[in-house]
Scaffold this motif. Sequence first.
Motif, PDB file in Angstrom:
ATOM      1  N   LEU A  19       0.828  -1.206   0.000  1.00 13.25           N
ATOM      2  CA  LEU A  19       0.000   0.000   0.000  1.00 13.25           C
ATOM      3  C   LEU A  19       0.859   1.251   0.000  1.00 13.25           C
ATOM      4  O   LEU A  19       0.585   2.233  -0.736  1.00 13.25           O
ATOM      5  CB  LEU A  19      -0.926  -0.010   1.222  1.00 13.25           C
ATOM      6  N   LEU A  20       1.910   1.235   0.839  1.00 15.85           N
ATOM      7  CA  LEU A  20       2.817   2.380   0.875  1.00 15.85           C
ATOM      8  C   LEU A  20       3.535   2.562  -0.457  1.00 15.85           C
ATOM      9  O   LEU A  20       3.745   3.691  -0.938  1.00 15.85           O
ATOM     10  CB  LEU A  20       3.831   2.226   2.010  1.00 15.85           C
ATOM     11  N   GLY A  21       3.917   1.444  -1.058  1.00 19.96           N
ATOM     12  CA  GLY A  21       4.578   1.532  -2.358  1.00 19.96           C
ATOM     13  C   GLY A  21       3.646   2.095  -3.423  1.00 19.96           C
ATOM     14  O   GLY A  21       4.049   2.919  -4.246  1.00 19.96           O
ATOM     15  N   TYR A  22       2.400   1.624  -3.404  1.00 16.64           N
ATOM     16  CA  TYR A  22       1.420   2.151  -4.373  1.00 16.64           C
ATOM     17  C   TYR A  22       1.158   3.626  -4.123  1.00 16.64           C
ATOM     18  O   TYR A  22       1.095   4.437  -5.055  1.00 16.64           O
ATOM     19  CB  TYR A  22       0.120   1.366  -4.272  1.00 16.64           C
ATOM     20  N   LEU A  23       1.015   4.016  -2.822  1.00 15.65           N
ATOM     21  CA  LEU A  23       0.778   5.418  -2.492  1.00 15.65           C
ATOM     22  C   LEU A  23       1.945   6.294  -2.903  1.00 15.65           C
ATOM     23  O   LEU A  23       1.768   7.405  -3.465  1.00 15.65           O
ATOM     24  CB  LEU A  23       0.521   5.552  -0.986  1.00 15.65           C
ATOM     25  N   LEU A  24       3.156   5.800  -2.656  1.00 12.89           N
ATOM     26  CA  LEU A  24       4.344   6.575  -3.035  1.00 12.89           C
ATOM     27  C   LEU A  24       4.405   6.755  -4.542  1.00 12.89           C
ATOM     28  O   LEU A  24       4.712   7.849  -5.048  1.00 12.89           O
ATOM     29  CB  LEU A  24       5.608   5.866  -2.516  1.00 12.89           C
ATOM     30  N   TYR A  26       1.886   6.764  -6.612  1.00 12.48           N
ATOM     31  CA  TYR A  26       0.794   7.661  -7.006  1.00 12.48           C
ATOM     32  C   TYR A  26       1.177   9.118  -6.728  1.00 12.48           C
ATOM     33  O   TYR A  26       0.952  10.016  -7.565  1.00 12.48           O
ATOM     34  CB  TYR A  26      -0.485   7.291  -6.255  1.00 12.48           C
ATOM     35  N   LEU A  27       1.744   9.375  -5.560  1.00  7.63           N
ATOM     36  CA  LEU A  27       2.117  10.737  -5.204  1.00  7.63           C
ATOM     37  C   LEU A  27       3.187  11.287  -6.128  1.00  7.63           C
ATOM     38  O   LEU A  27       3.151  12.464  -6.516  1.00  7.63           O
ATOM     39  CB  LEU A  27       2.594  10.799  -3.742  1.00  7.63           C
ATOM     40  N   ILE A  28       4.173  10.466  -6.442  1.00 11.48           N
ATOM     41  CA  ILE A  28       5.257  10.939  -7.333  1.00 11.48           C
ATOM     42  C   ILE A  28       4.721  11.237  -8.725  1.00 11.48           C
ATOM     43  O   ILE A  28       5.114  12.213  -9.372  1.00 11.48           O
ATOM     44  CB  ILE A  28       6.384   9.888  -7.386  1.00 11.48           C
ATOM     45  N   LYS A  29       3.792  10.416  -9.196  1.00  8.23           N
ATOM     46  CA  LYS A  29       3.302  10.553 -10.577  1.00  8.23           C
ATOM     47  C   LYS A  29       2.275  11.682 -10.719  1.00  8.23           C
ATOM     48  O   LYS A  29       2.253  12.379 -11.742  1.00  8.23           O
ATOM     49  CB  LYS A  29       2.697   9.223 -11.019  1.00  8.23           C
ATOM     50  N   ASN A  30       1.434  11.891  -9.734  1.00  7.07           N
ATOM     51  CA  ASN A  30       0.296  12.784  -9.916  1.00  7.07           C
ATOM     52  C   ASN A  30       0.346  14.055  -9.070  1.00  7.07           C
ATOM     53  O   ASN A  30      -0.530  14.920  -9.215  1.00  7.07           O
ATOM     54  CB  ASN A  30      -1.011  12.043  -9.603  1.00  7.07           C
ATOM     55  N   THR A  31       1.289  14.212  -8.140  1.00  3.52           N
ATOM     56  CA  THR A  31       1.289  15.399  -7.297  1.00  3.52           C
ATOM     57  C   THR A  31       2.686  15.995  -7.204  1.00  3.52           C
ATOM     58  O   THR A  31       3.673  15.384  -7.617  1.00  3.52           O
ATOM     59  CB  THR A  31       0.808  15.065  -5.873  1.00  3.52           C
ATOM     60  N   GLY A  39       8.049  11.906   3.248  1.00  5.51           N
ATOM     61  CA  GLY A  39       7.559  11.239   4.452  1.00  5.51           C
ATOM     62  C   GLY A  39       7.073   9.825   4.184  1.00  5.51           C
ATOM     63  O   GLY A  39       7.411   8.870   4.905  1.00  5.51           O
ATOM     64  N   VAL A  40       6.270   9.694   3.101  1.00  5.39           N
ATOM     65  CA  VAL A  40       5.781   8.345   2.751  1.00  5.39           C
ATOM     66  C   VAL A  40       6.936   7.432   2.350  1.00  5.39           C
ATOM     67  O   VAL A  40       6.963   6.241   2.683  1.00  5.39           O
ATOM     68  CB  VAL A  40       4.736   8.447   1.618  1.00  5.39           C
ATOM     69  N   GLY A  41       7.928   8.019   1.658  1.00  2.00           N
ATOM     70  CA  GLY A  41       9.093   7.216   1.251  1.00  2.00           C
ATOM     71  C   GLY A  41       9.867   6.688   2.452  1.00  2.00           C
ATOM     72  O   GLY A  41      10.310   5.531   2.474  1.00  2.00           O
TER      73      GLY A  41
END
Length: 452
Positions: A19-24, A26-31, A39-41
């Motif tokens: 989940l953290l990997g997917y969130l990371l 997503y954040l890098i690609k879209n925000t 922090g997530v990394g």
Amino acid sequence: MFYKRFTFRLIFRLLVINLLGYLLFYLIKNTQLWFTIIGVGLIFFGTIISLYYYINEIRSDIKRFILAVKTRDHTLNFKNKTTKGSFPELYESFGDILLVHKQIRLEQEAMFQLIKTILEQVPVGVIVVNTRVTDNENQEIAFFNQAASNLLGVPAYKYWHRLKQHLPAFANEVDQIPNGGKRFLELKIHEKFIQLSTEVIPLNLYGKNYTIISFQNIKDEIEQKETEAWNRLIGVISHEILNSITPISSLSDTINSMVTDKENLDLDEMEDLKTALQTIKRRSAGLLDFVKDYRLIAELPTPNLESHTIGEILKHIKVLMQPFAKVKNVTLGVEQTSSKITVQLDLKLIEQVLINLITNSIYAVEEKETPHITVSYRLENTKLYIDVTDNGNGIDVADLEKIFVPFYTTRKNGSGIGLTISRNIMKMHRGSIEVVSIPYEQTTFSLVFNYV
């Protein structure tokens, strides 16, 4: 169970990492929320490191446990982990295994101490040598009891070569029987001679070769047996001599009274005198034969040892004894005459022994309806047996100890020296004679040779 808890926690951690990997991603690609991404990394990499240490913890503990078992380290414990963490049952099992292992070790040590204490108390000398094939000079002595030290008059050496330097005669005798066996040897210890009955037993335990050497002083037993043998022999000799001397003495007195104060004898007195002299002559001849028989026992020739096959020996005996057995209507069966097994012996002397035994058997089966005698051989361990078996009346238990005594016989007109001579011949061959008898059924005399 611990593995269910471990599986749940492992799946949960993997799910969080995914989940953290997917969130990371997503954040890098879209925000452009870089502080959030950092922090997530950090959390993502922290969970990965936590998973590594989580798995490595049990691997490390298992490794420590295995090492403790291998090195017999009973100080390791996992008590602090049996009440917390993911694997309390596992660590509890580790503790139980280490405890059982420790108890087994203590029991083994206690049994070793018990055996060691027993061996220290017995009057038999025991030496255990840790045999090294590649290093004969530094063979370590694993056990050296007090009796061995007292009998040999040496301290409890740690290495075999030290004992060999101090007592070369003893060590050389032991070295001559590396495959095991018994020896009788005489040693001079502190200006006194002792007779040792020595036995060597090779043993392999857990890949290590050991040699167990046990020995005891049998001088007192030998002297006692010699005394008993001499007493029996003196008794037999005294009996035979008195049987001959008594009538000679009596007839001498009679003759003396017949001729005293007489210048002439009448015809009847001459006949009585002639009969008395003939009797004296006959008994004197019997006494002379008795002395010759005694000398025959005492002056046996030294064996001339040569290699002969068992088949050769049995063939010779069959040719020699078959005619005599046939005359006596006895069936003589000589088996295995084609055997190629070879043994070192003096053929003439051993033939004499077999002739004595077969002759005795022929007389023993005289009263049987179907008399038969069998001569054969057998191999048992390191012993070679030549058996002479008959279906005669057998030997009473009371007579088994007496049949080898010189001049003792249960047969009419027997000299009583055949078995004595036979046993002496076998002793000179470093062998023996054994007898097993079932009265009125079967008797077997066995010539026993060492066969290695």
